[in-house]
Write a protein that holds these residues in place. Structure first.
Motif, PDB file in Angstrom:
ATOM      1  N   ARG A   1       0.811  -1.240  -0.032  1.00 17.70           N
ATOM      2  CA  ARG A   1       0.044  -0.022  -0.064  1.00 17.70           C
ATOM      3  C   ARG A   1       0.817   1.047  -0.014  1.00 17.70           C
TER       4      ARG A   1
ATOM      5  N   PRO B   1      -6.286   7.865  -5.878  1.00 18.13           N
ATOM      6  CA  PRO B   1      -6.733   6.594  -6.208  1.00 18.13           C
ATOM      7  C   PRO B   1      -6.092   6.321  -7.796  1.00 18.13           C
TER       8      PRO B   1
ATOM      9  N   GLY C   1      -3.422   4.268  -1.889  1.00 15.63           N
ATOM     10  CA  GLY C   1      -4.546   4.079  -1.339  1.00 15.63           C
ATOM     11  C   GLY C   1      -4.847   4.457   0.071  1.00 15.63           C
TER      12      GLY C   1
ATOM     13  N   SER D   1     -12.891   6.025  -1.429  1.00 16.69           N
ATOM     14  CA  SER D   1     -12.506   4.627  -1.583  1.00 16.69           C
ATOM     15  C   SER D   1     -11.108   4.834  -0.779  1.00 16.69           C
TER      16      SER D   1
END
Length: 334
Positions: free
Chosen positions: A11, A34, A39, A64
């Motif tokens: 990530r 994104p 993330g 998100s």
């Protein structure tokens, strides 16, 4: 994008707000992240922006991105307030909240808040235990080593779990984060130090997080980058937790001159005494591509997330396109 030892993707996160850009002007950054492969949005809390307001804004601008604190000091808010705040954020971003807690440093607890920096390890452990139980919806009451709770239960505990990790520099806090929390976040270390941190953590159960925060100044003007980084590095490396951290890592001699000058009250001398190799390693600089290569040197099996603190140069802030281009070239989508 790199994979970790379990086959999961590494990530990538960015610390917001970016220096020099007002919080209200960050919407275009959040909305673009994104698509650039990021993330997470992370925050930190010391003497400037608080940790939670930028995350609430991020949750309003993105459906998100994971939102994470890295870290919130455990002395400056009550345990129930921390649990309430995390639960409230979880209403805005269900399943996407990570609460990073930590002892911080006396300068952020005592010097500007007037709160004693007492028993930092025990306070962190007690707050971790309270908050994790409260976020599960349990009724919590009784005496902890550093506080007592008459009785508390969150009226609306999060439906989706909130991860709780610890800011950790040395073995005791690292192990606490992984045994009683959901992992740890560490920072201001050389890439070659990561194996020692991983060894202190030991075997990592599935779902635990080891986050490495990397400071980046994406400019090829090395003189500018070093000049910009030295005041911060001299200040933080001469805080007791970071001094002991680097002694444990084996860098005591490398930093001894800076420590001695700082202790003698020579702040400017302490900055100058930091070796260039320390400044260049702990605050990465160069072209975005060079910086990215050095960021990836922190990704060893067991590291789950890289959190970037990007020092926004004048060139980066010249236009939204320049800023997004730099983040794109630094990040996972490059």
């Amino acid at each position: 994008m790199p994979l970790d030892d379990s086959g999961s993707r590494l990530r990538w996160g960015v610390t917001l707000p970016l220096p020099g850009l007002p919080l209200g002007a960050h919407r275009f950054v959040v909305e673009a992240l994104p698509g650039l492969g990021y993330g997470d949005v992370w925050t930190a809390e010391g003497g400037g922006t608080d940790a939670f307001t930028p995350l609430a804004a991020t949750a309003a601008w993105s459906d998100s991105l994971r939102i994470a604190t890295g870290i919130v000091p455990v002395h400056t808010r009550g345990p129930a307030v921390l649990a309430q705040t995390a639960a409230t954020l979880a209403q805005l971003a269900p399943g996407r909240v990570l609460l990073g807690l930590g002892a911080s440093v006396p300068a952020h607890v005592t010097d500007i808040n007037g709160i004693p920096f007492d028993e930092p390890y025990k306070r962190t452990r007690d707050v971790l235990r309270f908050v994790t139980r409260a976020l599960r919806g349990e009724y919590v009451a009784g005496d902890f080593d550093t506080f007592s709770i008459a009785g508390y239960r969150l009226p609306e505990p999060p439906a989706a779990p909130v991860k709780v990790i610890l800011g950790a520099l040395r073995p005791g806090m690292l192990r606490l984060g992984f045994t009683e929390g959901d992992g740890a976040i560490t920072n201001l270390l050389f890439p070659q130090d990561v194996p020692k941190v991983l060894a202190a953590v030991g075997p990592q159960p599935p779902g635990k997080e080891l986050v490495v925060k990397v400071f980046v100044c994406p400019t090829e003007d090395r003189v500018y980058a070093r000049r910009a980084a030295r005041p911060f590095l001299a200040w933080i490396l001469n805080r007791e937790p970071y001094r002991k951290f680097h002694e444990w890592l084996g860098h005591g001699e490398l930093l001894r001159d800076s420590h001695e000058r700082w202790a003698a009250g020579d702040r400017e001398g302490a900055q100058r005494a930091l070796p260039d190799e320390v400044v260049d390693a702990l605050f990465v600089s160069g072209s975005p591509e060079e910086c990215r290569e050095r960021i990836l040197s922190y990704h060893l099996p067991g590291v789950t997330t890289v959190q970037l603190y990007v020092s926004a140069t004048r060139e980066i802030l010249a236009s939204p396109a320049a800023l997004l281009d730099t983040l794109a070239r630094l990040g996972p989508g490059a």
